[in-house]
Design an enzyme around this catalytic site. Structure first.
Site, PDB file in Angstrom:
ATOM      1  N   LYS A  35       0.869  -1.144  -0.010  1.00  0.00           N
ATOM      2  CA  LYS A  35       0.096  -0.101  -0.027  1.00  0.00           C
ATOM      3  C   LYS A  35       0.800   1.199  -0.089  1.00  0.00           C
ATOM      4  CE  LYS A  35      -3.815   0.482   2.565  1.00  0.00           C
ATOM      5  NZ  LYS A  35      -4.615   0.497   3.744  1.00  0.00           N
ATOM      6  N   ALA A 255     -35.847   7.374   3.650  1.00  0.00           N
ATOM      7  CA  ALA A 255     -36.188   6.055   3.641  1.00  0.00           C
ATOM      8  C   ALA A 255     -35.711   5.311   2.720  1.00  0.00           C
ATOM      9  CB  ALA A 255     -37.676   5.871   3.374  1.00  0.00           C
ATOM     10  N   GLY A 256     -35.177   4.078   3.131  1.00  0.00           N
ATOM     11  CA  GLY A 256     -34.311   3.026   2.067  1.00  0.00           C
ATOM     12  C   GLY A 256     -34.338   1.877   2.582  1.00  0.00           C
ATOM     13  N   CYS A 263     -19.108   2.418   9.607  1.00  0.00           N
ATOM     14  CA  CYS A 263     -19.111   3.083  11.026  1.00  0.00           C
ATOM     15  C   CYS A 263     -20.564   2.772  11.451  1.00  0.00           C
ATOM     16  CB  CYS A 263     -19.380   4.539  10.707  1.00  0.00           C
ATOM     17  SG  CYS A 263     -17.535   5.127  10.382  1.00  0.00           S
TER      18      CYS A 263
END
Length: 441
Positions: A35, A255-256, A263
């Protein structure tokens, strides 16, 4: 100021780049040599709008560097930030603090002169005290302070959140540490950013309390959506009606299919476990965790219902895989519950996401990943929108009807207006609106 940032994940990389952009000299440290080599070549390991340019500018200016060598960066630093992962621990749900404690041990060995050690990672109450004890045991002679400084970054808007935050929280009762933290965040004074100084344990709890409250708002409006579907109301109008109340506010009232990401799932669970251990159980947060998990698992049934109750042998197009737009983060994404359930019911799944397909391919088997919206729609019996990327907001509906076997859309993010879709001949299903086809479930 000289800053060492331990960890080049989402929080560490964004924070390090932003601190460098403030004018500080920042060394980002990570054990992952691959990385670090990629970062040194200018390759950014995460998708975050604007981060590649920010990193490049500050590397070129000589303020930002990347290394695997903690021992050379820490002795020179005025402040050392711990920004390593704290995932949920397998088996019991507590936050896994092994990376934090390992970092503390390595920092202890390298300290030289007074240093502020800052926990930027999200950690349970009392972690700062344990970090201090680890360092004190290893280096009784060391001159240091341990400070809590939680992050409040939204994926997809992290740079803006860092540079123009609602507040900065600093947990310390040490005057020297307080002055160093003031100096590190001094560039924010121009924006009149409130800096909340408190004790370390309070600072640690503020982070968990904030995320739990936001997760509760999401879960609350999702339950209101279920009521709306059954009584003939419109959840978007309910959200607007209550959100205009300044005591409530309109954010996180969309809404979903349920919340996901790096998190909210782990932090709500960690708060529940911390509260249980402290003998002060959080019944509200426990319910939020349970309701959200159930909601994500139930979303596939909405798609199946829209297809007449059977998806065996049918092709379902999926638009959006990440837990939210403007990120490649697949952690706890609703798609990880929805797609396997559709496949188990016999559906063939084709999918497209603007940034998340590389990560999704590691987690989802048997999915045909497509290059764009219209390739995904081609030959599909139904399409479901799981993530509300901008490019899904203006789909050419005539082209959609020409490509799909049947123009059926299950919009789990309420991107479109039902009347508009009906006028264009699309059989449209949404969440929590009076004309939703799920009202009779």
């Amino acid at each position: 100021m000289r800053v060492a940032m331990i960890g080049t994940g989402y929080v560490g990389l964004v924070s390090g780049a932003c601190f460098a952009d403030f004018g500080h000299d920042v060394a980002c440290i990570d054990k992952d040599a691959g990385k670090i080599e990629r970062l040194q070549r200018g390759e950014i390991p995460i998708f975050e709008p604007g981060l590649d340019a920010l990193v490049a500018e500050n590397v070129e200016a000589g303020r930002l560097s990347f290394s695997t060598d903690l021992s050379s960066a820490v002795p020179e630093a005025d402040a050392v930030f711990i920004a390593v992962g704290t995932p949920s621990r397998r088996g019991d749900g507590f936050a896994d603090l092994s990376y934090v404690y390992a970092a503390a041990e390595e920092i202890a060995a390298a300290l030289d002169g007074y240093t502020v050690i800052v926990t930027k990672s999200t950690v349970p109450v009392g972690t700062g005290a344990e970090v201090e004890a680890i360092i004190r045991r290893a280096r009784p002679d060391a001159d240091f302070s341990v400070v809590s400084n939680p992050e409040f970054l939204r994926e997809g808007a992290a740079i803006e959140d860092f540079k123009r935050p609602d507040r900065v929280v600093v947990g310390t009762e040490d005057d020297r540490a307080r002055e160093i933290m003031r100096e590190i965040y001094r560039p924010l004074y121009l924006n009149e950013t409130p800096i909340v100084f408190t004790n370390r344990m309070t600072s640690e709890l503020i982070k968990y309390a904030a995320n739990a409250f936001l997760a509760t708002k999401i879960t609350f409006i999702n339950e209101m959506a279920d009521i709306c579907e059954r009584v003939g109301a419109n959840v978007q109008e309910v959200a607007r009606g209550i959100g205009l109340d300044r005591r409530i506010g309109g954010k996180f009232l969309h809404a979903g299919p349920g919340y996901g990401g790096s998190c909210f799932p782990k932090d709500t669970l960690a708060l529940v476990k911390t509260a249980e251990k402290a003998g002060a159980p959080t019944r509200i947060v426990e319910a939020v965790v349970d309701v959200n998990d159930r909601r994500k698992k139930s979303m596939a049934s909405r798609v199946i219902a829209a297809c007449g109750g059977v998806v065996e042998g049918k092709t379902i197009a999926v638009l959006g895989l990440t837990f939210k737009p403007n990120t490649d983060d697949m952690r706890e994404a609703p798609s990880l519950d929805i797609i396997p359930a559709l496949q188990k019911a016999g559906a063939r799944v084709r999918a497209f996401d603007p940034a998340g397909m590389k990560e999704a391919a590691k987690l989802l088997d048997g999915v045909e990943f497509c290059k764009g919206v219209y390739e995904t729609l081609d030959g599909a019996d139904a399409v479901t929108i799981i993530t509300e990327w901008d490019e899904f907001r203006a789909i050419d509906l005539e082209r959609l009807k020409g490509l799909m076997r049947s123009p059926v859309m299950i919009d789990l993010r309420n991107i479109y207006r039902p009347a508009y879709m009906a006028a264009h001949g699309v059989k449209y299903h949404s969440i929590g609106r009076a004309d939703s086809s799920f009202a009779a479930e």
